[in-house]
Design an enzyme around this catalytic site. Structure first.
Site: not given
Ligand code: NAD
Length: 321
Positions: A67, A111, A138
Site C-alpha cells: 500500500k 480493514r 472518522h
Molecule cells: P480523526 O481526525 O477523524 O479523529 C481523531 C480522534 O482523536 C477524535 O476522536 C478526536 O477527538 C481525538 N483526538 C484528537 N486529538 C486528541 C488528543 N490530543 N487526545 C485525545 N484525543 C484526541 O482521525 P481518525 O481518522 O478517526 O484516526 C484516529 C486515529 O486512528 C489516528 O491516530 C490514526 O493514525 C489511527 N489509525 C490507526 C490505524 C491502525 O491500523 N491502527 C488505521 C487508521 C488510523
C-alpha cells in the site's frame, strides 16, 4: 492488469468480507506463512506530506504487494479531497507482474475496523453487552459499526476529548437500534468491550476506568509517541497484537515495554488465538487488550478480496500493461 477505482469500493466490499480476509491473514502471520516488509514513511518536504509504503507477502493466500500513500494535510482545504490518500498494488507472486491497482482509502477504514472486530470475536466475553468507545472521529464510526456485529450489544457508551463529535457515535448506534450514552472516563467501567481510536499522545484510559473482564481494542496508536492507554493498565492486561515488532515500537505496548513493566515475550499474536495455538481469554475476570497497530498484510488481504469481488461482478477495469 486490473484496476478497481476508489469509487467502486463502497458498493463492492462488505464488512463480512473484510473480517474474513483480516482474520485469515492474521492466522497466516502467526503460522509464519505471511510476513510484513519493513515500513517506509517519509516526510517528503512538499505540501507537508507524509508518504510511505507498507508491504508484505502472504504465501498461504499468494498475495504480494504494497500500500502506497500517506497524509496530505492541505488536501481538504485546498482541493476538497480527503487528507489520507492511499492506493494498493498487488503483484503476481509467480511472475512479479503487476496484477491489480486498488483504491485504498475506504479499504483502510474497513480493514482497521475488521482488526478490532476479529479481536472482539476471539477475546471478548461471550456475555459482553455494553460497548464503550474512546474517540469519535472518522475511524471510530467504522470501528463501532463493525464491532456491534460481534456480540449482542444492547448499549453503546462513549467518551471523546472533543464532546461535540460524540453525535458521530450516536448516529451509528441509532442505525443499529442500540441506545447511546455519553459518559465520563470512570463511566467506562460499565463497558464489557472498549475500543480506543484517537490521535492521542497521552494515556487516556487508566486502570481505574476499566472493569475486570473487559476486552480493550487499542486502535489509535500507530506511531512512536502516541498513547491511549496507561502503561500500568497495559501491564495489568493480557496483551495480544497483530504484529509484536510493531506493538513494541509504534504500538500501544511501546510505553510499558520502555518502562520495563512488560517484556516483549509476554505479547501474543492474535493469529495464534485464531489458529488455536494460544487459548486466548483465560477467565471471565481477565482484562484482554488487543494492540492493533495496522500491518500492510491487512491492506493486501482486503484489496485481494475486493479484486475478486470486482471480477465476479464484472466491475474490474482490465488494461493491457
Ligand atoms: P480523526 O481526525 O477523524 O479523529 C481523531 C480522534 O482523536 C477524535 O476522536 C478526536 O477527538 C481525538 N483526538 C484528537 N486529538 C486528541 C488528543 N490530543 N487526545 C485525545 N484525543 C484526541 O482521525 P481518525 O481518522 O478517526 O484516526 C484516529 C486515529 O486512528 C489516528 O491516530 C490514526 O493514525 C489511527 N489509525 C490507526 C490505524 C491502525 O491500523 N491502527 C488505521 C487508521 C488510523
Amino acid at each position: 492488469m486490473l484496476i478497481v477505482p476508489e469509487r467502486e469500493i463502497a458498493d463492492l466490499m462488505t464488512r463480512e468480507a473484510a473480517f474474513a480476509a483480516v482474520e485469515k491473514v492474521f492466522a497466516a502471520m502467526a503460522a509464519d506463512d505471511a510476513y510484513n516488509f519493513p515500513v517506509v514513511r517519509e516526510a517528503i518536504g512538499h505540501e507537508d506530506a507524509l508518504y510511505g509504503f507498507k508491504g508484505g507477502f502472504d504465501r498461504a493466500g499468494l498475495t504480494l504487494g504494497l500500500k502506497a500513500g500517506g497524509y496530505w494535510p492541505n488536501n481538504l482545504e485546498k482541493r476538497g479531497i480527503i487528507n489520507h490518500q492511499s492506493t494498493v498494488f498487488l503483484f503476481d507472486p509467480d511472475t512479479g507482474k503487476a496484477r491489480a491497482m486498488v483504491g485504498g482509502n475506504l479499504l483502510t477504514a474497513l480493514r482497521t475496523a475488521a482488526a478490532s472486530s476479529v479481536s472482539i470475536r476471539h477475546l471478548a466475553r461471550e456475555d459482553a453487552r455494553v460497548i464503550g468507545m474512546v474517540g469519535a472521529g472518522h475511524q471510530a464510526t467504522f470501528q463501532l459499526r463493525a464491532a456491534l456485529e460481534q456480540r449482542e450489544f444492547d448499549k453503546v457508551i462513549g467518551w471523546n476529548l472533543h464532546p461535540e463529535m460524540l453525535p458521530n457515535l450516536e448516529k451509528v448506534a441509532a442505525e443499529a437500534g442500540v441506545p447511546f450514552e455519553a459518559v465520563d472516563l470512570p463511566g467506562l467501567r460499565a463497558a464489557d468491550v472498549i475500543i480506543s481510536i484517537t490521535s492521542s499522545f497521552e494515556a487516556i484510559l487508566k486502570p481505574e476506568h476499566v472493569s475486570p473482564g473487559t476486552h480493550i481494542a487499542c486502535m489509535g496508536t500507530d506511531t512512536t509517541g502516541k498513547q491511549e492507554v496507561s502503561a500500568a493498565l497495559l501491564a495489568k492486561a493480557t496483551v495480544f497484537t497483530d504484529e509484536v515488532a510493531q506493538s513494541v515500537s509504534i504500538g500501544e505496548a511501546q510505553h510499558a515495554v520502555a518502562q520495563g513493566l512488560i517484556d516483549e515475550s509476554a505479547i501474543t499474536q492474535l493469529g495464534a488465538v485464531i489458529n488455536g495455538a494460544h487459548p486466548g481469554r483465560a477467565s471471565a475476570e481477565e482484562i484482554t487488550l488487543f494492540d492493533g497497530t495496522g500491518v500492510g498484510l491487512q491492506d493486501l488481504a482486503v484489496a485481494a478480496a475486493v479484486v475478486d469481488l470486482a471480477v465476479e461482478k464484472g466491475i474490474a477495469i482490465e488494461v493491457d500493461f
